[in-house]
Design an enzyme around this catalytic site. Structure first.
Site, PDB file in Angstrom:
ATOM      1  NE  ARG A  42      -4.102  -2.120   2.215  1.00  0.00           N
ATOM      2  CZ  ARG A  42      -4.874  -2.326   3.048  1.00  0.00           C
ATOM      3  NH1 ARG A  42      -4.817  -1.435   3.851  1.00  0.00           N
ATOM      4  NH2 ARG A  42      -5.702  -3.362   2.855  1.00  0.00           N
ATOM      5  CG  ASP A 151     -13.846   6.039   7.431  1.00  0.00           C
ATOM      6  OD1 ASP A 151     -14.574   4.762   7.633  1.00  0.00           O
ATOM      7  OD2 ASP A 151     -12.729   6.080   7.014  1.00  0.00           O
TER       8      ASP A 151
END
Ligand SMILES: C[S@@+](CC[C@H](N)C(=O)[O-])C[C@H]1O[C@@H](n2cnc3c(N)ncnc32)[C@H](O)[C@@H]1O
Length: 281
Positions: A42, A151
């Site tokens: 990532r 979030d």
């Protein structure tokens, strides 16, 4: 010294440990060695985008330029897996049990609040809003009914706000849900669907790191905290359970993910269903 070698980059123990520490401090997420490949994959994208030549340079950038780099880092590191009506039994409980009760319980205040506290790309809050719509349709115009969706990850929030999804994300939903609550795009958007405005208008999206202050005043009748605390350590989980408890109306519901539990905090709640917990009245 163990290290991952892949193409141009290597991730040393020291760099991995710096990254784990940085993740923990910025998100509460605990990483261990089993996540090393994932972290490598990532973050490699960011290392490349920044035209850096090593993870060592990336760690320096994170340390020295943390205000600017942290949001990108967080967006890359979070796991955002979700789906519409995931763990359907939670929505069944709301539809057939909780919301009919709330109509009676909140009749004076005429107000219902739900919070999707790690909403990812939005499938969870839209599923909540569709459930509210179905159970509370006659009350929508005269009651104050809202879903807050938050979030930490700004990228997933942008996707959530758009309300646009690939058609295949809704293929398992009942036909009447697809017809009523989603609109198929046209032309080059014909593989996408957009959530109907009657559902979208029930939801407010906001960026929120659960570890920081919670600016909303509550109280909430239902809080979804699903598939997020699993990434945190016990002290962080306990601290969050205490804060969720404070945010809930008496009799309100805290809903966890399938592999999560309240641990020692369970004694303050009543377990009313599979991973559904009620704050006592
Ligand atoms: C696996 S998804 C869960 C989505 C949804 N609740 C569900 O169960 O389908 C976990 C979400 O938690 C969010 N997250 C991780 N750490 C967070 C934090 N400290 N504050 C707020 N959200 C966080 C991630 O960005 C991610 O979108």
């Amino acid at each position: 010294m163990s290290q991952i070698r892949e193409k141009a980059f290597r991730l040393t123990d020291k760099e991995f440990s710096f990254i784990c520490q940085f993740v923990y401090q910025s998100t509460g997420i605990v990483l261990n060695n089993s996540k090393r490949e994932m972290v490598y994959r990532r973050l490699t994208r960011i290392v490349r985008e920044r035209k850096l030549s090593s993870f060592s340079e990336y760690c320096c950038l994170l340390r020295d330029n943390s205000e600017q780099e942290t949001p990108f880092f967080i967006n890359a590191i979070t796991t955002n897996l979700t789906s519409f009506f995931r763990e359907k039994h939670h929505f069944d409980y709301l539809l057939s049990h909780e919301l009919p009760q709330l109509i009676l319980k909140n009749a004076n205040r005429k107000r219902i609040r739900a919070w999707s506290s790690a909403c990812s790309t939005g499938e969870e809050p839209y599923s909540i809003a569709i459930t509210l719509y179905k159970a509370l349709k006659p009350y929508l115009s005269s009651w104050d009914i809202k879903v807050l969706a938050t979030d930490i990850d700004s990228e997933v929030l942008a996707k959530a706000k758009s309300g646009i999804y690939a058609q295949n994300r809704i293929e398992d939903l009942p036909e009447d849900y697809k017809k009523r609550f989603f609109h198929r795009g046209i032309g080059k958007n014909s593989d996408n669907v957009k959530v109907d405005s009657s559902i979208r208008q029930l939801i407010t999206f906001k960026q929120l790191n659960l570890l920081n202050g919670w600016p909303m005043s509550g109280p909430f009748d239902v809080i979804f905290c699903r598939n997020v605390i699993i990434y945190f350590d016990k002290p962080t989980q306990l601290e969050l359970f205490e804060r969720y408890y404070e945010m809930l109306a008496p009799g309100g519901l805290l809903i966890l993910g399938h592999s999560e539990n309240l641990g020692s905090y369970q004694k303050y709640f009543i377990n009313v269903g599979r991973t559904i917990f009620r704050k006592p009245e």
